[in-house]
Design a protein around this motif. Structure first.
Motif, PDB file in Angstrom:
ATOM      1  N   UNK A   1       0.788  -1.098  -0.072  1.00 28.64           N
ATOM      2  CA  UNK A   1      -0.041   0.096   0.081  1.00 28.64           C
ATOM      3  C   UNK A   1       0.764   1.275  -0.147  1.00 28.64           C
ATOM      4  N   UNK A   2       1.927   1.367   0.893  1.00 26.57           N
ATOM      5  CA  UNK A   2       2.657   2.503   0.855  1.00 26.57           C
ATOM      6  C   UNK A   2       3.545   2.658  -0.093  1.00 26.57           C
ATOM      7  N   UNK A   3       4.010   1.494  -0.731  1.00 27.07           N
ATOM      8  CA  UNK A   3       5.001   1.529  -1.974  1.00 27.07           C
ATOM      9  C   UNK A   3       4.125   2.186  -3.072  1.00 27.07           C
ATOM     10  N   UNK A   4       2.829   1.830  -3.320  1.00 25.85           N
ATOM     11  CA  UNK A   4       2.515   2.453  -4.475  1.00 25.85           C
ATOM     12  C   UNK A   4       2.304   4.100  -4.195  1.00 25.85           C
ATOM     13  N   UNK A   5       1.818   4.611  -2.812  1.00 26.70           N
ATOM     14  CA  UNK A   5       1.907   6.118  -2.561  1.00 26.70           C
ATOM     15  C   UNK A   5       3.244   6.750  -2.866  1.00 26.70           C
ATOM     16  N   UNK A   6       4.203   5.851  -2.801  1.00 28.41           N
ATOM     17  CA  UNK A   6       5.671   6.500  -3.105  1.00 28.41           C
ATOM     18  C   UNK A   6       6.049   6.537  -4.692  1.00 28.41           C
ATOM     19  N   UNK A   7       5.566   5.657  -5.408  1.00 31.96           N
ATOM     20  CA  UNK A   7       5.649   5.713  -6.833  1.00 31.96           C
ATOM     21  C   UNK A   7       4.858   6.774  -7.329  1.00 31.96           C
ATOM     22  N   UNK A   8       3.841   7.085  -6.901  1.00 37.57           N
ATOM     23  CA  UNK A   8       2.882   7.992  -7.433  1.00 37.57           C
ATOM     24  C   UNK A   8       3.124   9.392  -7.066  1.00 37.57           C
TER      25      UNK A   8
END
Length: 466
Positions: free
Chosen positions: A168-175
């Motif tokens: 979940x947090x990795x997707x936030x980071x990429x975006x």
């Protein structure tokens, strides 16, 4: 009622780890570890060295890392076991000499543990720096240890819970990084080239920044250390590792170009939250706060990757009695190597407490020691894949390093030389720490491990993880 007491790992099957991570979970471990450890933590020290040419340093480091990643991927497709480079070096160098295989395995285990423990400390300081940007009244000396303890607690909950939160947090980071890149580059598309001194410290500065940037790229092995917690590991481990690294190298280069376009490199070099500073220049107010929040998720997941990797490396060595066997015990309830995780958490907490020395000094020493370990391990893994091709040509890997001449991966030779070369740009004190650590590991092998080692060959490993 099922016992919750930790039980030792054995080839009879007790204390096995849980295969709860699919491709996306593994990819997220890699991306989360890479983003937080690189962009959000070392961009300040790196821009101090490279100046406007920061993105060039990202390109060089990314190219070497991707070439080395191919070696890791081939070895992972052959031996997808917990401990990653620990297992790869053991099986790659043992045909040359059994002592060499075991010593190289212990070197990798020790180097990895040193690099990730120090990396966790540095990343926790990075987390505290961005947290302080939002809440100035809370000092880094309080926030950094708190996040270190909290993440250690998360890892003790189990790999499935950790994996889902990390995804979940990795997707936030990429975006968020794509957003940073787009915002800052469009603000000033040719910014770095407009600065009079594009190479303020010459190419030496660029290569010094390249050495630092590897601090972010090294955490990709965190994916491979989870070989026995991954579904379909011979396929998913190489694929997740390569895709995570390529994703992040692209983001690194775009963001490195963008932040120098948006803000003065001199100010970025002295800031504890350089990305927030860059976005604040373009979008005053809310933009920088949002980026700081994204940075908190990124640095948090980077610590997850660091502690996962270190604890699994210790676990792999402990079940062969190369290090104290207690570190190989697995909780019957959570299927987590509980003592290895706790020990890693304590060491990372100690590294984090270096914040009492002052933020900049602590970051510099921790990053330098971790980077030494990383570049040396990259060199060893590139040599390992060459050794496998020469000594064990019968092995057919599911992933094969491209561009071979007489069965030798020529780019792996180049990557090994480049890794050794970058070591010459590491500062003296971290270099001394790293070399001293190697001497201690070697002494530990001959004085403790050599006579106690319960060597598990490939057949035994397959029985253990089936």
């Amino acid at each position: 009622m099922k016992s919750e007491v930790s039980v030792p790992v054995s080839v009879s099957g007790h204390g096995k780890l849980n295969r709860g991570l699919g491709f996306v979970d593994l990819w997220s471990v890699g991306v989360g570890a890479l983003i937080g450890g690189g962009i959000f933590t070392v961009i300040g020290p790196a821009v101090a060295q490279a100046g406007p040419a920061l993105f060039v340093a990202f390109l060089i480091a990314g190219a070497i890392a991707i070439l080395s990643c191919m070696s890791y991927a081939e070895l992972a497709s052959i031996w997808p076991y917990e401990g990653a480079s620990y297992a790869y070096s053991k099986f790659a160098f043992t045909p040359i000499h059994k002592d060499l295989g075991k010593l190289m395995a212990l070197w990798c285990s020790g180097l990895y543990f040193l690099s990730f423990a120090f990396a966790a400390g540095a990343v926790n300081l990075g987390f505290a720096g961005y947290f302080n940007y939002i809440f100035p009244s809370l000092p880094t000396t309080v926030v950094a240890p708190a996040i270190s303890i909290a993440i250690t607690g998360l890892l003790l909950m189990g790999i499935k819970a950790t994996g889902k939160i990390n995804t979940f947090f990795s997707i936030i980071q990429v975006v968020s990084l794509f957003a940073i890149a787009i915002i800052t580059i469009f603000h000033n598309p040719t910014g770095p080239f407009k600065i009079a001194e594009f190479l303020p410290n010459g190419w030496t500065g660029v290569f010094a920044a390249t050495a630092l940037i590897a601090f972010g790229q090294m955490q990709v092995e965190a994916v491979l250390t989870l070989g026995e917690e991954a579904k379909n590991p011979r396929r998913n481990l190489p694929l997740a590792q390569i895709s995570a690294l390529v994703t992040v190298v692209i983001l690194y280069c775009l963001t490195g170009f963008g932040v120098v376009s948006a803000a003065d490199p001199a100010l970025l070099a002295t800031s504890t939250a350089p990305l927030s500073l860059a976005v604040e220049t373009v979008l005053p107010g809310v933009g920088a706060v949002l980026i700081a929040i994204a940075a908190l998720t990124a640095t948090g997941t980077s610590t997850v990757g660091c502690l996962l990797g270190s604890s699994r490396m210790l676990f792999a060595a402990a079940r062969e009695k190369a290090v104290p066997q207690v570190l190989g015990q697995v909780s019957a309830k959570t299927q987590v190597p509980v003592y290895a995780t706790l020990f890693t958490g304590v060491i990372a907490l100690g590294a984090t407490l270096m914040s009492t020395m002052g933020y900049g000094k602590a970051i510099s020493i921790a990053v330098g020691a971790a980077v030494f370990s990383n570049w040396l391990m990259m060199a060893i893994m590139n040599i390992a894949v060459i050794a496998v091709r020469i000594k064990q040509p019968h092995i057919k890997a599911q992933f094969r390093y491209p561009l071979n001449v007489n069965n030798i991966p020529v780019l792996a030779i180049f990557a090994a030389i480049a890794s050794f070369w970058i070591l010459t740009y590491i500062d003296t004190i971290p270099l001394i720490i790293g070399i001293s650590w190697l001497v201690l590991i070697t002494a530990f092998y001959f004085l403790y491990s050599r006579t106690r080692w319960d060597y598990l060959d490939e057949e035994a490993m397959e029985k253990l993880v089936e």
